[in-house]
Design a protein around this motif. Structure first.
Motif, PDB file in Angstrom:
ATOM      1  N   GLU A  86      -7.057 -11.094   8.652  1.00  0.00           N
ATOM      2  CA  GLU A  86      -7.082 -10.306   9.879  1.00  0.00           C
ATOM      3  C   GLU A  86      -7.619  -8.900   9.594  1.00  0.00           C
ATOM      4  OE1 GLU A  86      -3.244 -10.415  11.640  1.00  0.00           O
ATOM      5  OE2 GLU A  86      -3.386 -12.544  12.152  1.00  0.00           O
ATOM      6  N   LYS A  87      -7.022  -8.201   8.653  1.00  0.00           N
ATOM      7  CA  LYS A  87      -7.553  -6.898   8.235  1.00  0.00           C
ATOM      8  C   LYS A  87      -7.584  -6.822   6.717  1.00  0.00           C
ATOM      9  CE  LYS A  87      -3.175  -4.342   8.350  1.00  0.00           C
ATOM     10  NZ  LYS A  87      -2.501  -3.134   8.877  1.00  0.00           N
ATOM     11  N   LEU A  88      -8.335  -5.858   6.228  1.00  0.00           N
ATOM     12  CA  LEU A  88      -8.520  -5.716   4.785  1.00  0.00           C
ATOM     13  C   LEU A  88      -7.461  -4.776   4.223  1.00  0.00           C
ATOM     14  CD1 LEU A  88     -10.378  -6.512   2.437  1.00  0.00           C
ATOM     15  CD2 LEU A  88     -11.769  -4.501   2.942  1.00  0.00           C
ATOM     16  N   ARG A  89      -6.787  -5.246   3.183  1.00  0.00           N
ATOM     17  CA  ARG A  89      -5.756  -4.438   2.531  1.00  0.00           C
ATOM     18  C   ARG A  89      -6.110  -4.248   1.057  1.00  0.00           C
ATOM     19  NH1 ARG A  89      -0.410  -7.625   3.554  1.00  0.00           N
ATOM     20  NH2 ARG A  89      -1.869  -9.370   3.292  1.00  0.00           N
ATOM     21  N   TYR A  90      -5.722  -3.071   0.538  1.00  0.00           N
ATOM     22  CA  TYR A  90      -6.072  -2.699  -0.837  1.00  0.00           C
ATOM     23  C   TYR A  90      -4.796  -2.502  -1.652  1.00  0.00           C
ATOM     24  CZ  TYR A  90     -10.596  -1.567   1.272  1.00  0.00           C
ATOM     25  OH  TYR A  90     -11.788  -1.618   1.954  1.00  0.00           O
ATOM     26  N   PHE A  91      -4.865  -2.912  -2.926  1.00  0.00           N
ATOM     27  CA  PHE A  91      -3.721  -2.764  -3.832  1.00  0.00           C
ATOM     28  C   PHE A  91      -4.233  -2.292  -5.191  1.00  0.00           C
ATOM     29  CE2 PHE A  91      -2.743  -6.009  -0.754  1.00  0.00           C
ATOM     30  CZ  PHE A  91      -1.442  -5.740  -0.359  1.00  0.00           C
ATOM     31  N   ILE A  92      -3.477  -1.393  -5.817  1.00  0.00           N
ATOM     32  CA  ILE A  92      -3.763  -0.987  -7.182  1.00  0.00           C
ATOM     33  C   ILE A  92      -2.476  -1.118  -7.970  1.00  0.00           C
ATOM     34  CG2 ILE A  92      -3.383   1.486  -6.652  1.00  0.00           C
ATOM     35  CD1 ILE A  92      -5.583   2.059  -8.779  1.00  0.00           C
ATOM     36  N   GLU A  93      -2.554  -1.886  -9.049  1.00  0.00           N
ATOM     37  CA  GLU A  93      -1.374  -2.190  -9.852  1.00  0.00           C
ATOM     38  C   GLU A  93      -0.248  -2.765  -8.990  1.00  0.00           C
ATOM     39  OE1 GLU A  93      -1.051  -1.427 -13.761  1.00  0.00           O
ATOM     40  OE2 GLU A  93      -2.806  -2.347 -12.821  1.00  0.00           O
ATOM     41  N   GLY A  94      -0.637  -3.573  -8.002  1.00  0.00           N
ATOM     42  CA  GLY A  94       0.341  -4.228  -7.136  1.00  0.00           C
ATOM     43  C   GLY A  94       0.883  -3.369  -6.018  1.00  0.00           C
ATOM     44  N   GLN A  95       0.536  -2.077  -6.011  1.00  0.00           N
ATOM     45  CA  GLN A  95       1.018  -1.173  -4.962  1.00  0.00           C
ATOM     46  C   GLN A  95      -0.068  -0.970  -3.909  1.00  0.00           C
ATOM     47  OE1 GLN A  95       3.352   2.344  -6.369  1.00  0.00           O
ATOM     48  NE2 GLN A  95       2.608   1.721  -8.383  1.00  0.00           N
ATOM     49  N   LYS A  96       0.351  -0.951  -2.660  1.00  0.00           N
ATOM     50  CA  LYS A  96      -0.606  -0.790  -1.556  1.00  0.00           C
ATOM     51  C   LYS A  96      -1.211   0.610  -1.586  1.00  0.00           C
ATOM     52  CE  LYS A  96      -1.076  -1.933   3.328  1.00  0.00           C
ATOM     53  NZ  LYS A  96      -0.345  -2.370   4.555  1.00  0.00           N
ATOM     54  N   ILE A  97      -2.497   0.690  -1.254  1.00  0.00           N
ATOM     55  CA  ILE A  97      -3.198   1.969  -1.237  1.00  0.00           C
ATOM     56  C   ILE A  97      -4.225   1.940  -0.112  1.00  0.00           C
ATOM     57  CG2 ILE A  97      -4.939   1.207  -2.915  1.00  0.00           C
ATOM     58  CD1 ILE A  97      -5.024   4.068  -4.008  1.00  0.00           C
ATOM     59  N   SER A  98      -4.477   3.086   0.497  1.00  0.00           N
ATOM     60  CA  SER A  98      -5.451   3.140   1.583  1.00  0.00           C
ATOM     61  C   SER A  98      -6.871   3.137   1.019  1.00  0.00           C
ATOM     62  CB  SER A  98      -5.245   4.398   2.434  1.00  0.00           C
ATOM     63  OG  SER A  98      -5.614   5.551   1.700  1.00  0.00           O
ATOM     64  N   LYS A  99      -7.817   2.704   1.841  1.00  0.00           N
ATOM     65  CA  LYS A  99      -9.225   2.688   1.448  1.00  0.00           C
ATOM     66  C   LYS A  99      -9.689   4.103   1.092  1.00  0.00           C
ATOM     67  CE  LYS A  99     -13.827   1.595   3.319  1.00  0.00           C
ATOM     68  NZ  LYS A  99     -14.360   2.946   3.471  1.00  0.00           N
ATOM     69  N   LYS A 100      -9.277   5.079   1.898  1.00  0.00           N
ATOM     70  CA  LYS A 100      -9.680   6.464   1.654  1.00  0.00           C
ATOM     71  C   LYS A 100      -9.157   6.961   0.316  1.00  0.00           C
ATOM     72  CE  LYS A 100      -9.368  11.126   3.601  1.00  0.00           C
ATOM     73  NZ  LYS A 100      -8.805  11.968   4.675  1.00  0.00           N
ATOM     74  N   SER A 101      -7.895   6.713   0.042  1.00  0.00           N
ATOM     75  CA  SER A 101      -7.299   7.166  -1.221  1.00  0.00           C
ATOM     76  C   SER A 101      -7.951   6.483  -2.415  1.00  0.00           C
ATOM     77  CB  SER A 101      -5.788   6.896  -1.232  1.00  0.00           C
ATOM     78  OG  SER A 101      -5.146   7.627  -0.212  1.00  0.00           O
ATOM     79  N   LEU A 102      -8.256   5.189  -2.256  1.00  0.00           N
ATOM     80  CA  LEU A 102      -8.899   4.440  -3.330  1.00  0.00           C
ATOM     81  C   LEU A 102     -10.288   5.004  -3.616  1.00  0.00           C
ATOM     82  CD1 LEU A 102      -8.569   1.909  -5.170  1.00  0.00           C
ATOM     83  CD2 LEU A 102      -9.766   0.629  -3.394  1.00  0.00           C
ATOM     84  N   ALA A 103     -11.050   5.266  -2.544  1.00  0.00           N
ATOM     85  CA  ALA A 103     -12.404   5.808  -2.713  1.00  0.00           C
ATOM     86  C   ALA A 103     -12.363   7.181  -3.365  1.00  0.00           C
ATOM     87  CB  ALA A 103     -13.100   5.875  -1.357  1.00  0.00           C
ATOM     88  N   GLU A 104     -11.426   8.032  -2.931  1.00  0.00           N
ATOM     89  CA  GLU A 104     -11.317   9.367  -3.509  1.00  0.00           C
ATOM     90  C   GLU A 104     -10.913   9.298  -4.979  1.00  0.00           C
ATOM     91  OE1 GLU A 104      -8.527  11.334  -1.004  1.00  0.00           O
ATOM     92  OE2 GLU A 104     -10.013  11.845   0.537  1.00  0.00           O
ATOM     93  N   MET A 105     -10.072   8.350  -5.322  1.00  0.00           N
ATOM     94  CA  MET A 105      -9.586   8.218  -6.694  1.00  0.00           C
ATOM     95  C   MET A 105     -10.721   7.849  -7.653  1.00  0.00           C
ATOM     96  SD  MET A 105      -6.484   5.753  -8.014  1.00  0.00           S
ATOM     97  CE  MET A 105      -5.285   6.522  -6.922  1.00  0.00           C
ATOM     98  N   PHE A 106     -11.633   6.955  -7.200  1.00  0.00           N
ATOM     99  CA  PHE A 106     -12.659   6.441  -8.110  1.00  0.00           C
ATOM    100  C   PHE A 106     -14.045   7.041  -7.888  1.00  0.00           C
ATOM    101  CE2 PHE A 106      -9.426   3.179  -8.583  1.00  0.00           C
ATOM    102  CZ  PHE A 106      -9.433   2.991  -9.954  1.00  0.00           C
ATOM    103  N   SER A 107     -14.201   7.904  -6.887  1.00  0.00           N
ATOM    104  CA  SER A 107     -15.524   8.489  -6.635  1.00  0.00           C
ATOM    105  C   SER A 107     -16.093   9.244  -7.841  1.00  0.00           C
ATOM    106  CB  SER A 107     -15.481   9.399  -5.401  1.00  0.00           C
ATOM    107  OG  SER A 107     -14.575  10.467  -5.592  1.00  0.00           O
ATOM    108  N   PRO A 108     -15.265   9.899  -8.690  1.00  0.00           N
ATOM    109  CA  PRO A 108     -15.860  10.569  -9.870  1.00  0.00           C
ATOM    110  C   PRO A 108     -16.345   9.592 -10.941  1.00  0.00           C
ATOM    111  CG  PRO A 108     -13.703  11.498  -9.303  1.00  0.00           C
ATOM    112  CD  PRO A 108     -13.834  10.213  -8.571  1.00  0.00           C
ATOM    113  N   TYR A 109     -15.910   8.320 -10.863  1.00  0.00           N
ATOM    114  CA  TYR A 109     -16.186   7.385 -11.946  1.00  0.00           C
ATOM    115  C   TYR A 109     -17.129   6.247 -11.548  1.00  0.00           C
ATOM    116  CZ  TYR A 109     -11.914   9.791 -13.217  1.00  0.00           C
ATOM    117  OH  TYR A 109     -10.979  10.758 -13.448  1.00  0.00           O
ATOM    118  N   VAL A 110     -17.312   6.035 -10.260  1.00  0.00           N
ATOM    119  CA  VAL A 110     -18.151   4.934  -9.789  1.00  0.00           C
ATOM    120  C   VAL A 110     -19.259   5.505  -8.908  1.00  0.00           C
ATOM    121  CG1 VAL A 110     -18.239   2.755  -8.522  1.00  0.00           C
ATOM    122  CG2 VAL A 110     -16.192   3.345  -9.845  1.00  0.00           C
TER     123      VAL A 110
END
Length: 509
Positions: A86-110
């Motif tokens: 139904e909708k897209l959900r993101y997880f890091i190390e099993g914990q839920k994370i927002s798309k915005k937070s995920l993008a901000e976290m990895f933008s310096p590395y990807v």
């Protein structure tokens, strides 16, 4: 780096599991097989896009050294998972994370470079590139830039404080005028505690002054009989001292009363009444004389705060004037260093541009008002063309050349660079130059590249082919022999001849 990819139900892919190597990873295969779809899944996992999201996609990555988060506990290896239902959900190390937070976290590395993307040559980006090179090479420049930016932040904070004071100034002036009027009114009257009670007593005495005088005059006759009364006491052999004391006290009281009447005669009745009227007006306004005095002290303190603002304004204006001058001096030194480095950079990139069939590059500096980055606004000219007028291919070839020159001054890091058909629609010489540059970049980045050119495929540390049979796509990591065959296919089509195979072997040698 990305170590592993697992996904299910992604467009034409039913299930994919791949383990990746370091360096350059090239994806090839026929058009429409699903190479871009596969890359989109990786991009989606880092929060770049929601397109190409699989029902389930999981990436296992090596944690970048500087990656930190207060919200998540990271080990040396991380798991990023996306679920689409139904909708897209993101997880890091099993914990839920927002798309915005995920993008901000990895933008310096990807980093993602596409022929459709024409970003990265904005003034701030170019300045950051030059500053990174200079800071790595010259500790004095790094210290100068740090000092400037720290002082600029303070300068902006003080400027905002002054702006707020100026915005409030009109209201403050009106308020100060009112406070001064209120304080002056109380100071002019200068009330004293219990003063009204004393004045009311005087007023009452003044209203009876005539009666007091008449009574004194009538009662004064009592002293005419004092000696006769004392004679009676003596004749009767009685103690006359009590009577004498009473008469002395009476005489003293009459004298005091006479003095009072004399004083009251000198009192200005109008002044007493006026004074009482003033005190009454304060009582009506503030409740009591005590409350009026408390109010005056409070408003005096409030007025002082406004007056201090005036002092603060004057001090801020002086500080900003001096600081602006000094910041301009620092910014000028920074600009000179950047322009000097830009000339070195132009020279360093020149040979790469030649192999890419691109004209010479020049940095164009213009001055602007002070900003966090100094006084520089920087643009690029490729020949006589601004970067905004370049084609997608020219733009990305230029970007590759700048990245190759930049990595010589960068620290070793495990970043990820994703290239989408960066070598599309180029000549053989340009394709060779692009392949060599990307190979150099792979010493700094793990690179995922979609390619339809043999030269980049031959440089790959890992070669993955994407195939499609009917409505289903699949992937395969090629061994040495399979790589030769795939490169030959890229050269000559589905049925490569002996010459294509021989050329493919030469490219791989």
């Amino acid at each position: 780096m990305v170590e592993r990819l697992y996904l299910r139900e992604l467009v034409t892919f039913k299930e994919v599991e791949l383990e990746f190597e370091k360096g350059l990873i090239v994806l090839t295969g026929p058009s429409g097989a699903g190479k871009s779809v596969l890359i989109s899944a990786i991009l989606s996992s880092f929060g770049y896009t929601t397109q190409g999201a699989a029902a389930l996609c999981e990436l296992n990555i090596t944690k970048p050294l500087k990656l930190q988060s207060d919200a998540y506990a990271f080990e040396d290896e991380l798991s990023i998972k996306t679920l689409k239902k139904e909708k897209l959900r993101y997880f890091i190390e099993g914990q839920k994370i927002s798309k915005k937070s995920l993008a901000e976290m990895f933008s310096p590395y990807v980093k993602y470079l596409s022929v459709r993307d024409k970003g990265g040559f904005e003034s701030d980006e170019l300045i950051a590139m030059l500053d990174a090179v200079l800071s790595q090479k010259e500790s004095a420049f790094k210290k100068l830039l740090k000092e400037y930016q720290k002082r600029y932040v303070t300068y902006i904070e003080k400027s905002n404080q002054l702006k707020k004071i100026i915005e409030d100034e009109k209201k403050s002036l009106e308020k100060m005028e009112f406070l001064r009027y209120e304080i002056e009114k109380i100071n002019r009257i200068a009330p004293k505690v219990e003063e009204e009670e004393a004045l009311l007593k005087v007023k009452q005495q003044l209203s009876r002054i005539d009666k007091i005088k008449d009574a004194l005059q009538s009662a004064a006759n009592i002293f005419q009989y004092e000696s006769a009364v004392e004679e009676v006491y003596r004749l009767l052999d009685k103690d006359v001292s009590v009577f004498s004391e009473m008469m002395n006290q009476l005489r003293s009281d009459f004298e005091d009363t006479q003095l009072l009447t004399d004083e009251l005669a000198e009192v200005n009745v109008e002044e007493v009444l006026d004074r009482l009227a003033e005190l009454t007006s304060l009582k009506n306004r503030y409740g009591s004389i005590e409350e009026a005095l408390v109010y005056k002290e409070a408003k005096s303190r409030e007025l002082q705060t406004y007056e201090h603002r005036e002092q603060d304004k004057s001090m801020l204006e002086s500080f900003l004037q001096i600081e602006q001058s000094e910041l301009n001096i620092l910014a000028s030194k920074i600009s000179q260093a950047r322009q000097k480095e830009a000339k070195r950079f132009q020279k360093s990139v020149e040979r790469y541009l030649e192999t890419l069939k691109l004209p010479k590059l020049s940095f164009v500096f213009t001055s602007q008002s002070l900003s966090f980055h100094g006084v520089d606004s920087v643009d690029l000219l490729l020949g006589n063309s601004k970067t905004s007028t370049l084609s997608g291919g020219e733009f990305n070839r230029l970007r590759l050349a700048l990245m190759v020159v930049s990595i010589a001054n960068e620290e070793k890091r495990e970043g990820v660079l994703i290239l989408d058909e960066i070598d599309a629609n180029v000549s053989g010489d340009e394709s060779i130059a692009i392949a060599e540059m990307i190979a150099k970049l792979s010493s700094v980045y793990q690179i995922f590249a979609i390619s339809h050119q043999p030269h980049l495929s031959a440089k790959a540390d890992q070669h993955i082919v994407v195939m499609k049979e009917g409505e289903r796509s699949d992937v395969k990591v090629l061994d040495s022999k399979e790589r030769i065959n795939e490169i030959a296919r890229i050269i000559a089509g589905e049925n490569p001849n002996a010459q294509a195979l021989e050329f493919a072997k030469k490219l791989r040698a």
